[in-house]
Every structure is written in structure tokens, then in C-alpha cells.
Scaffold this motif. Structure first.
Motif: not given
Ligand SMILES: *[C@@H]1O[C@H](CO)[C@@H](O)[C@H](O)[C@H]1NC(C)=O
Length: 311
Positions: A186-202
């Protein structure tokens, strides 16, 4: 250091516990003792399984491996949290933070697969007792352990690759006691929504699916025993209750941490304590106190040293 090229953040700050000094001292003492108990209890199990030939069976080898992972899992977070407790500013460097995430997921992923192996071992022992030793041969046992570590490492690397290349430029305060991706991302400055989703999926879905599979396999074992005329349901239930307790204790916080849709609330903030401090401390207790073989092995050990000293 290329990783840090476009990142300005070189350290993160944990908020940790917000409470009075007395409470923090109390927590520091409690967690220090708990950690000591985790180390001693789990090392004792490993020592017992390695030295006592009566415990040289697949079930106990897997149990000793679980103890080893428990030691590793709580060592990645608890000592740091304990030393941080009374500090005014709890700072962790970017590299340490990433290292913590990495090790956390190697250990967590490995433990998950090991719990599956332990469930399979119980399935073989209870439902196929005549073929147990050929199903769980020493070779297969080692294979299970190797697969656990390889899966844990692959899982961690895939998780890590999501987060390590994100740019961190602004806020660096983590409302937690340790680094893990749901809060760090959440602290990343780029839009991290996709990464958040991938992380949650993983992490999240992997946890949820493994948890459900494990529960299903326990139900399957119990139903198989219940249906067979010679089966002893209460004995099977007795054996499995320790496993079910550990599995529920281990997975419930994980599922909360990775799948809770509101990571800014503090519900999941304290959940990690269950996985890193409570479950690793309970594992030796659950498996030892209720287990006749381990009790006998402990008695043999005591007798052995007793007779050594007095002969
Ligand atoms: C883990 O399991 C393997 C395979 O059975 C066994 O050889 C090894 O001793 C175990 N490790 C520990 C620490 O007990």
C-alpha cells in the motif's frame, strides 16, 4: 542495488503497539518468555525424534520438520518485535524489510505443504494401515519434505517479485510489527491495485484452498473409518484432533491477514501473533502432551541421563 534505483524510501517505520509503557514492558516480558518456550519446546521435539529410535517413523519425522519450520517462522518476526517494543522509533531498513517478507513466505509456504503431507500421512496410517510403510517409505518422506521447501521457496519468490520492483517514494510508516506485503504494497507510489490482487491471489487463495482441502481430507478420513466395520472412530478422532487444531490455528489468521478486504483496519494487525507466537508454542504442547510415544520417549531420555549420572 539496482532495485532501489527509483525508490527514495530506504527505511520503513513500524507503528507497533500503541499503549502505556507498563503494558509494553509486560508484553516484552510475555513475548520473550513465549519465544524462549517456542525455541526450547520445538528443539526438544527435534532432539527427541532424532535421538530416539522408537520415534523413527514418517509421522515423527514430519512433526520434527514442522518444529523446525515453527522455529524459523517465529524467528523471522518475534525477536525483532520484542526488541522494538520499548523503542521510541522502530525503524527497519528497506533490505531487512524485503528479507523479512522473503523468509516469512518461504517458511509459511513450506509449513502449508508440510501440513498437507502430514494429513496424507494420517490418511495412509488410518485408512491403509497394511500398506502404510510402503506408502510412506523413507524415500517418499524425504520427497515430501523437499517438495515442501521447493514449493515454499517458489511461492515466496513469486510473491517477492511482485513487490521488490515497485517504486517506494513517499510514505514509509507501516501500521504493524513486521513487514508483509498487504501493508507494504500500500505504500508503493505506483498504482498497486493489480499487485494487491496478485498478492492476495497468491497468498490468500492458496491459504483458503489448502485449508479447505485439509479439512475435507480429515472429514474423508473420518467418514472412511466410520464406514468400515473394523474402524475405531474414537481412536481416529483422537489422532486427528491434534492435527485439526493446528490446522485451524494456523490458517485462520493467514486467511484473515491476506483476504481481509480492509487492510487499514487493525483487525489483522494483531492476528500475526497467533501464527508467529501462539501456534509455534502450541505445536509442541498439542503433539507432546497428548502423545503416548513422545511421553514414553521423554521418560526414556530422563531415565537415560539419570542412570548415567548415578552409575
Ligand atoms: C525431516 O524429514 C526428513 C525425511 O523424513 C528426515 O530425514 C529429517 O530428519 C527430518 N528433519 C528433522 C529436523 O527432523
Amino acid at each position: 542495488m539496482e532495485v532501489l534505483n527509483d525508490s527514495v524510501v530506504s527505511e520503513f517505520v513500524f507503528l507497533g503497539f500503541l499503549g502505556s509503557w507498563e503494558i509494553k514492558v509486560f508484553l516484552k516480558l510475555t513475548f520473550s518468555l513465549l519465544y524462549l518456550g517456542i525455541i526450547l519446546g520445538n528443539l526438544f521435539i527435534i532432539f527427541l525424534v532424532i535421538t530416539d529410535s522408537h520415534l523413527h517413523s514418517p509421522m515423527y519425522f514430519l512433526l520434527a520438520n514442522l518444529s523446525l519450520i515453527d522455529v524459523g517462522l517465529s524467528s523471522t518476526t518475534v525477536p525483532r518485535m520484542v526488541t522494538d517494543l520499548l523503542k521510541e522509533k522502530k525503524v527497519i531498513s528497506f533490505q531487512s524489510c524485503m528479507t523479512q517478507i522473503c523468509f516469512l513466505h518461504i517458511m509459511g509456504g513450506t509449513e502449508m505443504v508440510l501440513l498437507i503431507a502430514m494429513a496424507f500421512d494420517r490418511y495412509a496410517a488410518i485408512c491403509k494401515p497394511l500398506h502404510y510403510l510402503s506408502i510412506m517409505s523413507p524415500k517418499k518422506c524425504i520427497l515430501f519434505v523437499v517438495i515442501s521447501w521447493v514449493t515454499g521457496t517458489i511461492h515466496s519468490m513469486s510473491q517477492f517479485s511482485l513487490i521488490v520492483n515497485l517504486p517506494f517514494c513517499g510514505p514509509n510508516t507501516i501500521d504493524s510489527f513486521y513487514c508483509d506485503f498487504p501493508r507494504v504494497i500500500q505504500l508503493a507510489c505506483s498504482d498497486s491495485a493489480m499487485f494487491e490482487f496478485l498478492g492476495t491471489a497468491n497468498s490468500g487463495f492458496m491459504n483458503l484452498i489448502t485449508f479447505l482441502l485439509l479439512l475435507l481430507s480429515y472429514v474423508f478420513i473420518l467418514v472412511t473409518v466410520w464406514k468400515s466395520s473394523s474402524g475405531d472412530l474414537s481412536k481416529a478422532l483422537d489422532t486427528l484432533s491434534a492435527h485439526i487444531t493446528v490446522v485451524v490455528l494456523y490458517f485462520t489468521p493467514c486467511i484473515f491477514i491476506y483476504m481481509w478486504p480492509f487492510p487499514t483496519s487493525s483487525v489483522d494487525k494483531y492476528m500475526f501473533i497467533v501464527d508467529f507466537a501462539i501456534t509455534p508454542a502450541l505445536n509442541p504442547i498439542i503433539y507432546t502432551l497428548r502423545n503416548k510415544d513422545i511421553k514414553l520417549a521423554t521418560e526414556r531420555l530422563i531415565k537415560h541421563y539419570h542412570s548415567d549420572r548415578f552409575s
